[in-house]
Design a protein around this motif. Sequence first.
Motif, PDB file in Angstrom:
ATOM      1  N   PHE A   1      -3.358  -7.148  -8.882  1.00  0.00           N
ATOM      2  CA  PHE A   1      -2.579  -6.242  -8.043  1.00  0.00           C
ATOM      3  C   PHE A   1      -2.323  -6.806  -6.648  1.00  0.00           C
ATOM      4  CE2 PHE A   1      -4.955  -3.561 -11.153  1.00  0.00           C
ATOM      5  CZ  PHE A   1      -3.854  -3.310 -11.969  1.00  0.00           C
ATOM      6  N   HIS A   2      -2.558  -8.095  -6.475  1.00  0.00           N
ATOM      7  CA  HIS A   2      -2.210  -8.792  -5.226  1.00  0.00           C
ATOM      8  C   HIS A   2      -2.797  -8.085  -4.019  1.00  0.00           C
ATOM      9  CE1 HIS A   2       0.535 -11.089  -7.745  1.00  0.00           C
ATOM     10  NE2 HIS A   2       0.953  -9.954  -8.236  1.00  0.00           N
TER      11      HIS A   2
ATOM     12  N   ARG B   1      -6.894  -6.814  -2.045  1.00  0.00           N
ATOM     13  CA  ARG B   1      -8.276  -7.219  -1.799  1.00  0.00           C
ATOM     14  C   ARG B   1      -9.203  -6.120  -2.272  1.00  0.00           C
ATOM     15  NH1 ARG B   1      -5.648  -7.868   3.109  1.00  0.00           N
ATOM     16  NH2 ARG B   1      -5.415 -10.010   3.850  1.00  0.00           N
TER      17      ARG B   1
ATOM     18  N   PRO C   1      -1.036 -20.289  -2.598  1.00  0.00           N
ATOM     19  CA  PRO C   1      -2.061 -19.477  -1.941  1.00  0.00           C
ATOM     20  C   PRO C   1      -2.366 -18.246  -2.784  1.00  0.00           C
ATOM     21  CG  PRO C   1       0.086 -19.103  -0.928  1.00  0.00           C
ATOM     22  CD  PRO C   1       0.276 -20.189  -1.954  1.00  0.00           C
TER      23      PRO C   1
ATOM     24  N   SER D   1      -1.984 -14.703  -3.774  1.00  0.00           N
ATOM     25  CA  SER D   1      -0.854 -13.823  -3.465  1.00  0.00           C
ATOM     26  C   SER D   1      -1.383 -12.431  -3.123  1.00  0.00           C
ATOM     27  CB  SER D   1       0.153 -13.777  -4.613  1.00  0.00           C
ATOM     28  OG  SER D   1      -0.427 -13.323  -5.804  1.00  0.00           O
ATOM     29  N   ILE D   2      -1.728 -12.283  -1.843  1.00  0.00           N
ATOM     30  CA  ILE D   2      -2.224 -10.995  -1.352  1.00  0.00           C
ATOM     31  C   ILE D   2      -1.124 -10.409  -0.485  1.00  0.00           C
ATOM     32  CG2 ILE D   2      -3.974  -9.850   0.041  1.00  0.00           C
ATOM     33  CD1 ILE D   2      -5.707 -12.416  -0.525  1.00  0.00           C
ATOM     34  N   PHE D   3      -0.637  -9.248  -0.867  1.00  0.00           N
ATOM     35  CA  PHE D   3       0.469  -8.678  -0.107  1.00  0.00           C
ATOM     36  C   PHE D   3       0.035  -7.486   0.719  1.00  0.00           C
ATOM     37  CE2 PHE D   3       2.414 -10.471  -4.027  1.00  0.00           C
ATOM     38  CZ  PHE D   3       2.785 -11.646  -3.430  1.00  0.00           C
ATOM     39  N   GLY D   4      -1.238  -7.231   0.763  1.00  0.00           N
ATOM     40  CA  GLY D   4      -1.687  -6.105   1.565  1.00  0.00           C
ATOM     41  C   GLY D   4      -2.852  -5.435   0.878  1.00  0.00           C
ATOM     42  N   ASP D   5      -3.396  -4.411   1.522  1.00  0.00           N
ATOM     43  CA  ASP D   5      -4.537  -3.729   0.951  1.00  0.00           C
ATOM     44  C   ASP D   5      -4.103  -2.447   0.275  1.00  0.00           C
ATOM     45  OD1 ASP D   5      -6.722  -5.459   1.649  1.00  0.00           O
ATOM     46  OD2 ASP D   5      -6.203  -5.011   3.719  1.00  0.00           O
ATOM     47  N   VAL D   6      -4.031  -2.502  -1.044  1.00  0.00           N
ATOM     48  CA  VAL D   6      -3.711  -1.302  -1.809  1.00  0.00           C
ATOM     49  C   VAL D   6      -4.960  -0.419  -1.779  1.00  0.00           C
ATOM     50  CG1 VAL D   6      -2.965  -0.451  -4.064  1.00  0.00           C
ATOM     51  CG2 VAL D   6      -2.200  -2.701  -3.274  1.00  0.00           C
TER      52      VAL D   6
ATOM     53  N   HIS E   1       4.342   0.259  -6.453  1.00  0.00           N
ATOM     54  CA  HIS E   1       3.158   0.972  -5.957  1.00  0.00           C
ATOM     55  C   HIS E   1       3.605   1.952  -4.889  1.00  0.00           C
ATOM     56  CE1 HIS E   1       0.990  -3.041  -6.862  1.00  0.00           C
ATOM     57  NE2 HIS E   1       1.437  -2.448  -7.929  1.00  0.00           N
TER      58      HIS E   1
ATOM     59  N   PRO F   1       0.627   3.136  -2.580  1.00  0.00           N
ATOM     60  CA  PRO F   1       0.041   1.985  -1.907  1.00  0.00           C
ATOM     61  C   PRO F   1       1.032   1.182  -1.068  1.00  0.00           C
ATOM     62  CG  PRO F   1      -0.677   2.113  -4.186  1.00  0.00           C
ATOM     63  CD  PRO F   1       0.293   3.224  -3.978  1.00  0.00           C
TER      64      PRO F   1
ATOM     65  N   THR G   1       1.304   1.231   2.684  1.00  0.00           N
ATOM     66  CA  THR G   1       0.229   0.736   3.542  1.00  0.00           C
ATOM     67  C   THR G   1       0.179  -0.783   3.591  1.00  0.00           C
ATOM     68  OG1 THR G   1      -1.362   0.525   1.762  1.00  0.00           O
ATOM     69  CG2 THR G   1      -1.191   2.683   2.823  1.00  0.00           C
ATOM     70  N   GLN G   2       1.124  -1.417   2.894  1.00  0.00           N
ATOM     71  CA  GLN G   2       1.003  -2.871   2.805  1.00  0.00           C
ATOM     72  C   GLN G   2       1.182  -3.566   4.144  1.00  0.00           C
ATOM     73  OE1 GLN G   2       3.229  -4.393  -0.408  1.00  0.00           O
ATOM     74  NE2 GLN G   2       1.874  -3.450  -1.903  1.00  0.00           N
ATOM     75  N   ALA G   3       0.443  -4.632   4.283  1.00  0.00           N
ATOM     76  CA  ALA G   3       0.399  -5.319   5.565  1.00  0.00           C
ATOM     77  C   ALA G   3       1.539  -6.312   5.729  1.00  0.00           C
ATOM     78  CB  ALA G   3      -0.934  -6.024   5.710  1.00  0.00           C
ATOM     79  N   GLY G   4       2.411  -6.381   4.747  1.00  0.00           N
ATOM     80  CA  GLY G   4       3.531  -7.313   4.842  1.00  0.00           C
ATOM     81  C   GLY G   4       3.153  -8.663   4.275  1.00  0.00           C
TER      82      GLY G   4
ATOM     83  N   GLN H   1       2.140 -12.294   3.833  1.00  0.00           N
ATOM     84  CA  GLN H   1       1.301 -13.119   4.690  1.00  0.00           C
ATOM     85  C   GLN H   1       1.603 -14.599   4.585  1.00  0.00           C
ATOM     86  OE1 GLN H   1      -2.696 -11.976   3.770  1.00  0.00           O
ATOM     87  NE2 GLN H   1      -2.495 -10.258   5.163  1.00  0.00           N
TER      88      GLN H   1
ATOM     89  N   ARG I   1       8.080 -21.644  -5.541  1.00  0.00           N
ATOM     90  CA  ARG I   1       7.017 -21.937  -4.562  1.00  0.00           C
ATOM     91  C   ARG I   1       6.949 -23.434  -4.284  1.00  0.00           C
ATOM     92  NH1 ARG I   1       1.913 -18.663  -7.179  1.00  0.00           N
ATOM     93  NH2 ARG I   1       2.075 -16.756  -5.980  1.00  0.00           N
TER      94      ARG I   1
END
Lengths: 454, 454
Positions: A235-236, A238, A350, A352-357, B7, B10, B13-16, B18, B340
């Motif tokens: 789910f990309h 943390r 990297p 692939s983290i797009f934010g904190d769900v 989502h 969710p 709330t995403q941080a955009g 990165q 990528r």
Amino acid sequence: MTPTSAHQGPASTQAGDQTTESSTPLRVGLLGCGVVGSQVARMILSGADDVRARVGRPVELAGIAVAHPDRPRARLPQDLFTADAQALVARDDIDIIIEVIGGIEPAYHLIMSAIEHGSSVVTANKALLAAHGHEIYAAADAHGVDVYYEAAVAGAIPIVRPLRESLVGDEIRRVMGIVNGTTNYILDKMTTEGVGFDRALAEAQRLGFAESDPTADVEGFDAAAKAAILASLAFHTRIRGSQVYREGITDITPEDIRAARGMGCVIKLLAICEMEPEGVSARVHPALVPEDHPLGVIRGANNAIFVEAREAGHLMFMGPGAGGSPTASAIMGDLVTVARNRTRGVAGPPQSIFGDVPVAGIGTVHTRFHLSIQVRDQPGILSQVASVFARHGVSLQTVQQSALEGASKEDGWSASLRMVVHRTRESDFEACLAELSQSPIVNGDPRFIRVEGM
Amino acid sequence: MTPTSAHQGPASTQAGDQTTESSTPLRVGLLGCGVVGSQVARMILSGADDVRARVGRPVELAGIAVAHPDRPRARLPQDLFTADAQALVARDDIDIIIEVIGGIEPAYHLIMSAIEHGSSVVTANKALLAAHGHEIYAAADAHGVDVYYEAAVAGAIPIVRPLRESLVGDEIRRVMGIVNGTTNYILDKMTTEGVGFDRALAEAQRLGFAESDPTADVEGFDAAAKAAILASLAFHTRIRGSQVYREGITDITPEDIRAARGMGCVIKLLAICEMEPEGVSARVHPALVPEDHPLGVIRGANNAIFVEAREAGHLMFMGPGAGGSPTASAIMGDLVTVARNRTRGVAGPPQSIFGDVPVAGIGTVHTRFHLSIQVRDQPGILSQVASVFARHGVSLQTVQQSALEGASKEDGWSASLRMVVHRTRESDFEACLAELSQSPIVNGDPRFIRVEGM
């Protein structure tokens, strides 16, 4: 690993390495030399020609940090060993660190130090990644180095790379798997031989499938760490191990197993990661699974992971989930990848983290339940029980009433009701349970187990 | 594909994103817009935000080459379509070409032209890769671009990347799989419903699981192309589709299926790649597989691939092997990876080809066989038959004699002998067959099928 050199007939006709090769070796530091580390060392040393062919450059083992460097070790050069892990990760001539110590410290500081010294890292450490993975990935990105960890989940089964790369163009909806071989071995033993938990655990310990302190496995901590890693990838986001809802298998009785079989099911310890309306649910608990479900047929200490994706549909991956050689195979695959990246002067994709769900609590999960309660064998009981469910909007799928073994008509609590409820929100089911526990028509606490894959 | 945008809770709330993002879009040309291509176009257009987040850069659909650009197509902008595929691959503003036309030409020249114009390529074209893959990979290496083809084998099931990257540090010994959904559907139908090949094929055609000309599937050409790709990856060599031994399923009878079931087996069309002492064996043929083997339980049009590696042990991958969405999922995963790589100015790992391992002919393969022959029901027959096997060094595992249905004692050929022989070299078995065919004690030609996974 000797795909090149092992083809004795064919090898003689090989046209030679076709990749552009630099002759300067890449140098590897190994942290830990136990069951997994000793296999990794063996594969780097004995498979040097193959690794060189795959990477396009020689890969050398430059040092091995262990607690007791003087202990004699068969077939590994004694001069590679050192007790000073910190000095090994700080060495200027090291390009890649492989960490197989396990646990949080000193592994965490050693890995962070290696990254700061510009080394790429390959690790099998699920507990560490579940606790501090995201700090480690951020440090690696900042230093332009790789952190690869295929071995951290499900041993040799490729699941990290498929989630991170193959399925990255799809939308994953659910990852559900048997990710702990020890508990699968124990539950399988209880199922096939009818023995209790303690005896199955003792047998697992005798055969080396369980540690002398089995807590991390049987209480679900190991599976929860893997669930955190899988949920973060799928789910990309943390998710830490501490955010995973967790129940172990120590309370599972032979009677539970028999009841499951009566329904055509087996009991498995599952790690489940799914997207719920409230956020990501990551949980580890025993569950009834139909015995003909792809996860129902996984025997012994094997692992299997079932992935549901919007476009790809249902995929399953299975194989040996632990053990020295399978884990070392996954590490060697990562080592070759990381070494290739180094040789070409790049890092892999990297995280692939797009934010904190948000993390959805267990109460928000939608699933099925199997419930058993003791009641009086008298007219109208079923109707009273059913009305409790109806009041909470929980719908019954099947109800089975039977005489309670060992009970006499005289003491009143002579009947057992077994029910399966349709897919419902866990908090609604919990409200039912609370009301049933308080009810004078029910004896003792209701006993329930979740049902998956039906 | 909308993991980010789907989502709904969710997402807010995403941080955009990165990753370091360039705002210049990568531009994609799509060759073909049939069952798979139309899904790929939909996913690129509707999933633009997600693709951008994963790649770190926008990815745009710049053109679609089709035979009839004026045909109305729902939900795809008409101005993207062109009939001039050659002009599309030669456009200066294209970075990546996705090829889903299928077949050898014009796909081959279009892909080679795209590579010469500096584009990376994603393709699902197994027939082309099996025929000319190695020329294409060499051209890609020479031009520093990527060729990715996860969708060419087993649809959405990640198998190319696991073989190419996850297991690259191990030694693969055998890859055995059900890689053609059409034939698995037909054989499954024959098994569960007892119908003949023609009727099962007609049903598969009616449901869209088989083409109106089913030759490529039922004669094993499609599976042979996939076997060539798998063998090349697994053994780091070059195997073409024409080098794969091939038998289809058109001769399989309901009687064969019944005989298999009598042995606790099912019949599957298998693609098998393994290292034999004489070289690489790649072959496609029907085989008896135990019904509880991981490949024996694969139903309908699903695919499954079983991998045996020296260190990793036995792994299995299963899922939907074809269809628009699953194939498009695999293409999108490759598209993100290739995009990528472009964004970072690198190419992925090259094909790991270390030379041309000799191809072992079918005669050199070691396997088991099931054989049935018609004989006279008279004393001493079994001993005479057994002596033929003994003469060729072929060892019998089981022998079962039964009265031949429909035969009368009077015409003499009233008994049927069914035998399973132990693992033996195929050429030795063939010599037995030849002698039995000539023998006056045997009526007609012996009928045999290989046995795998026992």
